[in-house]
Design a protein around this motif. Structure first.
Motif, mmCIF file in Angstrom:
data_model
loop_
_atom_site.group_PDB
_atom_site.id
_atom_site.type_symbol
_atom_site.label_atom_id
_atom_site.label_comp_id
_atom_site.label_asym_id
_atom_site.label_seq_id
_atom_site.Cartn_x
_atom_site.Cartn_y
_atom_site.Cartn_z
ATOM 1 N N SER A 39 0.848 -1.179 0.000
ATOM 2 C CA SER A 39 0.000 0.000 0.000
ATOM 3 C C SER A 39 0.889 1.236 0.000
ATOM 4 O O SER A 39 1.881 1.293 0.734
ATOM 5 C CB SER A 39 -0.902 0.002 1.238
ATOM 6 N N SER A 40 0.542 2.219 -0.811
ATOM 7 C CA SER A 40 1.317 3.456 -0.836
ATOM 8 C C SER A 40 1.238 4.182 0.506
ATOM 9 O O SER A 40 2.083 5.022 0.805
ATOM 10 C CB SER A 40 0.797 4.368 -1.952
ATOM 11 N N ARG A 41 0.247 3.851 1.319
ATOM 12 C CA ARG A 41 0.073 4.514 2.609
ATOM 13 C C ARG A 41 0.688 3.719 3.751
ATOM 14 O O ARG A 41 1.323 4.276 4.645
ATOM 15 C CB ARG A 41 -1.421 4.744 2.879
ATOM 16 N N THR A 42 0.532 2.393 3.745
ATOM 17 C CA THR A 42 0.938 1.587 4.901
ATOM 18 C C THR A 42 2.097 0.636 4.625
ATOM 19 O O THR A 42 2.584 -0.008 5.549
ATOM 20 C CB THR A 42 -0.255 0.783 5.432
ATOM 21 N N GLY A 43 2.552 0.530 3.381
ATOM 22 C CA GLY A 43 3.708 -0.307 3.087
ATOM 23 C C GLY A 43 3.337 -1.751 2.793
ATOM 24 O O GLY A 43 2.245 -2.049 2.297
ATOM 25 N N LEU A 44 4.252 -2.671 3.119
ATOM 26 C CA LEU A 44 4.125 -4.079 2.766
ATOM 27 C C LEU A 44 3.581 -4.893 3.930
ATOM 28 O O LEU A 44 4.015 -4.732 5.069
ATOM 29 C CB LEU A 44 5.483 -4.644 2.356
ATOM 30 N N ILE A 104 12.307 -3.928 -1.232
ATOM 31 C CA ILE A 104 11.071 -4.186 -1.966
ATOM 32 C C ILE A 104 10.179 -2.945 -1.953
ATOM 33 O O ILE A 104 9.608 -2.552 -2.978
ATOM 34 C CB ILE A 104 10.318 -5.384 -1.350
ATOM 35 N N ALA A 105 10.053 -2.329 -0.778
ATOM 36 C CA ALA A 105 9.200 -1.139 -0.652
ATOM 37 C C ALA A 105 9.689 -0.024 -1.562
ATOM 38 O O ALA A 105 8.887 0.671 -2.210
ATOM 39 C CB ALA A 105 9.168 -0.675 0.804
ATOM 40 N N ASP A 106 11.012 0.157 -1.634
ATOM 41 C CA ASP A 106 11.559 1.188 -2.521
ATOM 42 C C ASP A 106 11.229 0.879 -3.978
ATOM 43 O O ASP A 106 10.889 1.775 -4.765
ATOM 44 C CB ASP A 106 13.078 1.283 -2.344
ATOM 45 N N GLY A 107 11.335 -0.388 -4.344
ATOM 46 C CA GLY A 107 11.014 -0.785 -5.712
ATOM 47 C C GLY A 107 9.551 -0.566 -6.046
ATOM 48 O O GLY A 107 9.212 -0.121 -7.145
ATOM 49 N N MET A 108 8.663 -0.860 -5.088
ATOM 50 C CA MET A 108 7.239 -0.645 -5.321
ATOM 51 C C MET A 108 6.935 0.839 -5.432
ATOM 52 O O MET A 108 6.174 1.263 -6.313
ATOM 53 C CB MET A 108 6.429 -1.273 -4.195
ATOM 54 N N ALA A 109 7.521 1.647 -4.567
ATOM 55 C CA ALA A 109 7.283 3.092 -4.609
ATOM 56 C C ALA A 109 7.785 3.698 -5.915
ATOM 57 O O ALA A 109 7.254 4.710 -6.392
ATOM 58 C CB ALA A 109 7.956 3.770 -3.419
ATOM 59 N N ALA A 110 8.812 3.065 -6.502
ATOM 60 C CA ALA A 110 9.365 3.557 -7.773
ATOM 61 C C ALA A 110 8.587 3.047 -8.977
ATOM 62 O O ALA A 110 8.977 3.313 -10.119
ATOM 63 C CB ALA A 110 10.828 3.153 -7.880
ATOM 64 N N GLY A 111 7.505 2.313 -8.728
ATOM 65 C CA GLY A 111 6.666 1.851 -9.829
ATOM 66 C C GLY A 111 6.868 0.408 -10.210
ATOM 67 O O GLY A 111 6.476 -0.009 -11.309
#
Length: 229
Positions: A39-44, A104-111
Motif C-alpha cells: 500500500s502506498s500509505r501503509t507499506g508491505l 522491496i518497498a523502494d522498488g514498489m514506490a518507484a513503480g
C-alpha cells in the motif's frame, strides 16, 4: 476474475490493483488464500487466510497492489505454516529481514508494480522447492465437492493427518476449507447471472436457504446485501 485482477505469469497467482478514490470499508471474503500486499500509505504486509469476512479501511488517494497466491502456496513463499497467519494482517518485516523489505518497498514506490511482487515470490518459491504438491490435489478435490474422507484417501493421508496438513497449508481444517470453496463456487455462479436457487444447487447446497445461511456465516451479511461485483 474482475477487471482489476490478472493472472500472475510466474507464480500463477492473481495480481490485483486498486486505486482508491473514495474512503470506505471493503468487505474481504474468505478464499483459502494468502496475499502479499503493498500500500502506498501503509507499506508491505501479509494478509493471512481468513475464516470469515473481514473489513478493510480504504483511504482515498491510496494505491494498493497485491498478489494472491493459489490456495496452499503461501507457506512456501513466507516460510511458515499458514495456521500462524490465520485471520491476521502482519507487516512483512515481521517475517522477512528489514533490509529486504525496505528494498522491496523502494522498488514498489518507484513503480515496480505487480511484476515485482510476482518475481520476488517466484524466487522464494524456487528457493523453497516449490509449493507442497498436495495442496493442488486437496484444493481440487474439495472444490469439486469431494468429502474429507475421499480427499484424504486421494492424497494418501489419514483424516487426522489431512487435518494437520490442511492447517499448515491453508490455515484451517479441510471442512472449513470445503465450506469456503463451496461459497466461492456459488458466488461465481451468481456473478455469472445464475438464479439463487440454481447457484445453490449447482454449488452443492441442499437448497437456497442453506446457501443464505452460509453467506451470513462466512460473509457476515445476508445474501441480498452482499456485493457481487
Amino acid at each position: 476474475m474482475s477487471p482489476y485482477e490478472w493472472r500472475a505469469p510466474r507464480t500463477r497467482g492473481v495480481l490485483w490493483r486498486r486505486a482508491v478514490t473514495t474512503s470506505r470499508e471493503a468487505r474481504i471474503l474468505p478464499d483459502g488464500c494468502t496475499d502479499l500486499i503493498w500500500s502506498s500509505r501503509t507499506g508491505l504486509m501479509v494478509a493471512g487466510p481468513d475464516t470469515t469476512a473481514g473489513l478493510s479501511d480504504l483511504t482515498a488517494g491510496d494505491l494498493v497492489i497485491g498478489l494472491r497466491f493459489p490456495p496452499g502456496t503461501g507457506p512456501a513463499v513466507f516460510g511458515l505454516p499458514a495456521g500462524e497467519l490465520t485471520d491476521q494482517r502482519v507487516p512483512l518485516d515481521v517475517l522477512w529481514p528489514a533490509a529486504t523489505v525496505r528494498e522491496i518497498a523502494d522498488g514498489m514506490a518507484a513503480g515496480g508494480g505487480g511484476d515485482l511482487l510476482d518475481r520476488l515470490a517466484e524466487a522464494r518459491l524456487r528457493a523453497a522447492g516449490g509449493p507442497d504438491p498436495r495442496a493442488q490435489v486437496i484444493t481440487r478435490s474439495l472444490a469439486a465437492g469431494a468429502t474429507v474422507t475421499a480427499t484424504a484417501a486421494e492424497v494418501g493421508l489419514t483424516e487426522r493427518a489431512l487435518h494437520r496438513t490442511s492447517r499448515d497449508l491453508y490455515g484451517y481444517g479441510p471442512k472449513t476449507l470445503a465450506r469456503i470453496l463451496r461459497l466461492r463456487r456459488a458466488l461465481a455462479l451468481l456473478r455469472a447471472g445464475a438464479p439463487k436457487a440454481t447457484a445453490a444447487a449447482d454449488a452443492g447446497y441442499a437448497d437456497q436457504p442453506h446457501l443464505s445461511r452460509e453467506v451470513r456465516a462466512l460473509a457476515g451479511v445476508p445474501l441480498g446485501q452482499l456485493e457481487l461485483a
